[in-house]
Design a protein around this motif. Structure first.
Motif, PDB file in Angstrom:
ATOM      1  N   THR A 128       0.835  -1.198   0.000  1.00 28.02           N
ATOM      2  CA  THR A 128       0.000   0.000   0.000  1.00 28.02           C
ATOM      3  C   THR A 128       0.870   1.249   0.000  1.00 28.02           C
ATOM      4  OG1 THR A 128      -1.743  -1.134   1.257  1.00 28.02           O
ATOM      5  CG2 THR A 128      -1.812   1.275   1.215  1.00 28.02           C
ATOM      6  N   GLU A 129       0.509   2.198  -0.846  1.00 23.96           N
ATOM      7  CA  GLU A 129       1.151   3.516  -0.839  1.00 23.96           C
ATOM      8  C   GLU A 129       0.089   4.569  -0.550  1.00 23.96           C
ATOM      9  OE1 GLU A 129       3.542   6.670  -3.738  1.00 23.96           O
ATOM     10  OE2 GLU A 129       3.329   4.578  -4.344  1.00 23.96           O
ATOM     11  N   ILE A 130       0.400   5.474   0.354  1.00 24.92           N
ATOM     12  CA  ILE A 130      -0.512   6.565   0.671  1.00 24.92           C
ATOM     13  C   ILE A 130      -0.650   7.484  -0.539  1.00 24.92           C
ATOM     14  CG2 ILE A 130      -0.890   8.562   2.163  1.00 24.92           C
ATOM     15  CD1 ILE A 130      -1.161   5.835   3.563  1.00 24.92           C
ATOM     16  N   GLU A 143       0.455  17.695  -0.636  1.00 24.55           N
ATOM     17  CA  GLU A 143       1.257  18.202   0.479  1.00 24.55           C
ATOM     18  C   GLU A 143       0.435  18.471   1.735  1.00 24.55           C
ATOM     19  OE1 GLU A 143       3.511  21.548  -0.763  1.00 24.55           O
ATOM     20  OE2 GLU A 143       4.775  20.402  -2.137  1.00 24.55           O
ATOM     21  N   THR A 144      -0.883  18.552   1.603  1.00 27.61           N
ATOM     22  CA  THR A 144      -1.698  18.924   2.763  1.00 27.61           C
ATOM     23  C   THR A 144      -2.770  17.907   3.142  1.00 27.61           C
ATOM     24  OG1 THR A 144      -3.248  20.163   1.360  1.00 27.61           O
ATOM     25  CG2 THR A 144      -1.369  21.381   2.291  1.00 27.61           C
ATOM     26  N   HIS A 145      -3.195  17.054   2.203  1.00 31.53           N
ATOM     27  CA  HIS A 145      -4.312  16.155   2.482  1.00 31.53           C
ATOM     28  C   HIS A 145      -4.050  14.735   1.971  1.00 31.53           C
ATOM     29  CE1 HIS A 145      -6.389  19.978   3.116  1.00 31.53           C
ATOM     30  NE2 HIS A 145      -7.317  19.292   3.768  1.00 31.53           N
ATOM     31  N   LEU A 146      -4.561  13.776   2.736  1.00 27.42           N
ATOM     32  CA  LEU A 146      -4.526  12.366   2.360  1.00 27.42           C
ATOM     33  C   LEU A 146      -5.850  12.038   1.672  1.00 27.42           C
ATOM     34  CD1 LEU A 146      -3.395   9.508   4.777  1.00 27.42           C
ATOM     35  CD2 LEU A 146      -5.245   9.202   3.142  1.00 27.42           C
ATOM     36  N   SER A 147      -5.785  11.468   0.476  1.00 32.85           N
ATOM     37  CA  SER A 147      -7.016  11.255  -0.292  1.00 32.85           C
ATOM     38  C   SER A 147      -7.326   9.795  -0.592  1.00 32.85           C
ATOM     39  CB  SER A 147      -6.949  12.026  -1.616  1.00 32.85           C
ATOM     40  OG  SER A 147      -5.842  11.594  -2.389  1.00 32.85           O
ATOM     41  N   GLY A 148      -6.380   8.879  -0.345  1.00 33.85           N
ATOM     42  CA  GLY A 148      -6.680   7.487  -0.654  1.00 33.85           C
ATOM     43  C   GLY A 148      -5.505   6.564  -0.396  1.00 33.85           C
ATOM     44  N   LEU A 149      -5.696   5.307  -0.777  1.00 35.18           N
ATOM     45  CA  LEU A 149      -4.683   4.270  -0.618  1.00 35.18           C
ATOM     46  C   LEU A 149      -4.501   3.564  -1.957  1.00 35.18           C
ATOM     47  CD1 LEU A 149      -6.020   2.659   2.694  1.00 35.18           C
ATOM     48  CD2 LEU A 149      -4.232   4.397   2.488  1.00 35.18           C
ATOM     49  N   LYS A 150      -3.274   3.541  -2.442  1.00 34.49           N
ATOM     50  CA  LYS A 150      -2.962   2.809  -3.671  1.00 34.49           C
ATOM     51  C   LYS A 150      -2.553   1.398  -3.278  1.00 34.49           C
ATOM     52  CE  LYS A 150      -0.055   3.008  -7.823  1.00 34.49           C
ATOM     53  NZ  LYS A 150       1.047   3.755  -8.499  1.00 34.49           N
ATOM     54  N   MET A 151      -3.387   0.421  -3.640  1.00 39.17           N
ATOM     55  CA  MET A 151      -3.205  -0.936  -3.134  1.00 39.17           C
ATOM     56  C   MET A 151      -2.801  -1.915  -4.230  1.00 39.17           C
ATOM     57  SD  MET A 151      -6.174  -1.452  -0.262  1.00 39.17           S
ATOM     58  CE  MET A 151      -5.739  -0.956   1.412  1.00 39.17           C
ATOM     59  N   ASN A 205     -17.759   4.883  -3.003  1.00 38.69           N
ATOM     60  CA  ASN A 205     -18.300   3.562  -3.328  1.00 38.69           C
ATOM     61  C   ASN A 205     -17.555   2.858  -4.451  1.00 38.69           C
ATOM     62  OD1 ASN A 205     -20.313   3.732  -1.380  1.00 38.69           O
ATOM     63  ND2 ASN A 205     -21.744   4.750  -2.773  1.00 38.69           N
ATOM     64  N   ARG A 206     -16.825   3.616  -5.260  1.00 37.48           N
ATOM     65  CA  ARG A 206     -16.104   3.011  -6.379  1.00 37.48           C
ATOM     66  C   ARG A 206     -14.664   3.501  -6.402  1.00 37.48           C
ATOM     67  NH1 ARG A 206     -19.418   0.548 -10.077  1.00 37.48           N
ATOM     68  NH2 ARG A 206     -21.652   0.953  -9.870  1.00 37.48           N
ATOM     69  N   PRO A 207     -13.725   2.625  -6.770  1.00 34.74           N
ATOM     70  CA  PRO A 207     -12.328   3.054  -6.867  1.00 34.74           C
ATOM     71  C   PRO A 207     -12.125   3.956  -8.077  1.00 34.74           C
ATOM     72  CG  PRO A 207     -12.565   0.835  -7.707  1.00 34.74           C
ATOM     73  CD  PRO A 207     -13.907   1.217  -7.148  1.00 34.74           C
ATOM     74  N   LEU A 230      -4.229  -7.908  -8.086  1.00 35.79           N
ATOM     75  CA  LEU A 230      -5.270  -6.886  -8.196  1.00 35.79           C
ATOM     76  C   LEU A 230      -4.691  -5.562  -7.722  1.00 35.79           C
ATOM     77  CD1 LEU A 230      -8.344  -6.177  -8.636  1.00 35.79           C
ATOM     78  CD2 LEU A 230      -8.610  -6.574  -6.171  1.00 35.79           C
ATOM     79  N   THR A 231      -4.853  -4.518  -8.532  1.00 31.04           N
ATOM     80  CA  THR A 231      -4.394  -3.188  -8.141  1.00 31.04           C
ATOM     81  C   THR A 231      -5.564  -2.217  -8.214  1.00 31.04           C
ATOM     82  OG1 THR A 231      -3.724  -2.669 -10.417  1.00 31.04           O
ATOM     83  CG2 THR A 231      -2.040  -3.590  -8.961  1.00 31.04           C
ATOM     84  N   PHE A 232      -5.599  -1.281  -7.287  1.00 35.09           N
ATOM     85  CA  PHE A 232      -6.654  -0.269  -7.304  1.00 35.09           C
ATOM     86  C   PHE A 232      -6.293   0.864  -6.352  1.00 35.09           C
ATOM     87  CE2 PHE A 232      -7.759  -3.352  -4.049  1.00 35.09           C
ATOM     88  CZ  PHE A 232      -8.213  -2.595  -2.981  1.00 35.09           C
ATOM     89  N   ILE A 233      -6.962   1.987  -6.528  1.00 35.48           N
ATOM     90  CA  ILE A 233      -6.841   3.091  -5.578  1.00 35.48           C
ATOM     91  C   ILE A 233      -8.142   3.182  -4.794  1.00 35.48           C
ATOM     92  CG2 ILE A 233      -6.633   5.589  -5.298  1.00 35.48           C
ATOM     93  CD1 ILE A 233      -4.743   5.630  -7.645  1.00 35.48           C
ATOM     94  N   LEU A 234      -8.025   3.016  -3.482  1.00 36.15           N
ATOM     95  CA  LEU A 234      -9.167   3.143  -2.584  1.00 36.15           C
ATOM     96  C   LEU A 234      -9.310   4.629  -2.247  1.00 36.15           C
ATOM     97  CD1 LEU A 234      -9.720   1.030   0.672  1.00 36.15           C
ATOM     98  CD2 LEU A 234     -10.308   3.435   0.484  1.00 36.15           C
ATOM     99  N   PRO A 235     -10.395   5.278  -2.694  1.00 40.09           N
ATOM    100  CA  PRO A 235     -10.535   6.721  -2.463  1.00 40.09           C
ATOM    101  C   PRO A 235     -11.323   7.031  -1.189  1.00 40.09           C
ATOM    102  CG  PRO A 235     -12.156   5.984  -4.066  1.00 40.09           C
ATOM    103  CD  PRO A 235     -11.423   4.749  -3.596  1.00 40.09           C
TER     104      PRO A 235
END
Length: 212
Positions: free
Chosen positions: A32-34, A38-46, A103-105, A119-124
């Motif tokens: 997982t990569e965050i 620079e200011t906000h976290l928006s998801g997880l790259k899995m 609800n959707r990546p 399987l790769t996806f970005i969890l938003p």
């Protein structure tokens, strides 16, 4: 050996039947990569890499398809639909409160890596979360512990380069009690633990992100 599907525990991949008892019966290696500016976290790259036995049915369906072929898109969509049905198998926490997901990546895909399906996806996140002075905790796990979902190494959870000076990330591996371990070992493939036991959560690694 006969190919079976374990729908009772919301397992989303086909697995080969084998004689060994005890949970877990399938293994997924996590990376997982965050995703953040620079200011906000928006998801997880899995990136989820399935063990060879779990991968067998998916790779059989893919045949000799090349990367980007339509069959990979179809398989990815089918698997992703089941992942979404389980809220990405992930919990994300901030100040003791669950953070909601979209609800959707934003993107997703599937590929072959040798004899393993990936399987790769970005969890938003539903809303970007502020980074300055904040701590976040997330875990990815199968509640039934039918599937072991884990990070093999600390370096498998990472920060983007822009955050590496002001944030720290760490993977924490729990130590379940002997009683919990013995209970998991007693479960056969057809068995499911009581829902209120949260068996999978007791084995789930926690990833913490702490920013200045």
């Amino acid at each position: 050996m006969q190919i079976v599907k374990h729908s009772a525990c919301a397992l989303f991949f086909a697995v080969l039947s084998f004689t060994a008892a005890a949970h877990p019966h399938s293994f997924i290696s996590l990376k997982t990569e965050i995703v953040a500016d620079e200011t906000h976290l928006s998801g997880l790259k899995m990136r989820w890499t399935m063990d060879e036995i779990t991968s067998a049915d998916l790779l059989y369906d893919a045949g000799n398809a090349k990367p980007g072929d339509e069959v990979w898109k179809k398989l990815a969509a089918e698997v992703m639909a089941n992942v979404l049905g389980q809220h990405y198998f992930t919990e994300f926490w901030h100040n003791g409160q669950k953070v909601k997901f979209l609800n959707r990546p934003t993107v997703y895909g599937m590929e072959r890596d040798g004899h393993q399906a990936v399987l790769t996806f970005i969890l938003p996140l539903a809303q970007p979360q502020p980074l300055a002075g904040q701590k976040y905790i997330f875990s990815t796990f199968d509640p039934s512990y039918y599937v072991d979902m884990s990070y093999a190494e600390e370096k498998d959870a990472t920060l983007p380069s822009a955050l590496q000076k002001r944030c720290k990330i760490a993977v924490h591996t729990p130590q379940p009690s002997e009683e919990t371990l013995n209970f998991a070992l007693s479960l056969d493939k057809a068995d499911a633990p009581p829902e209120d036991m949260d068996l999978g959560k007791q084995f789930a690694q926690q990833v913490t992100v702490q920013c200045q």
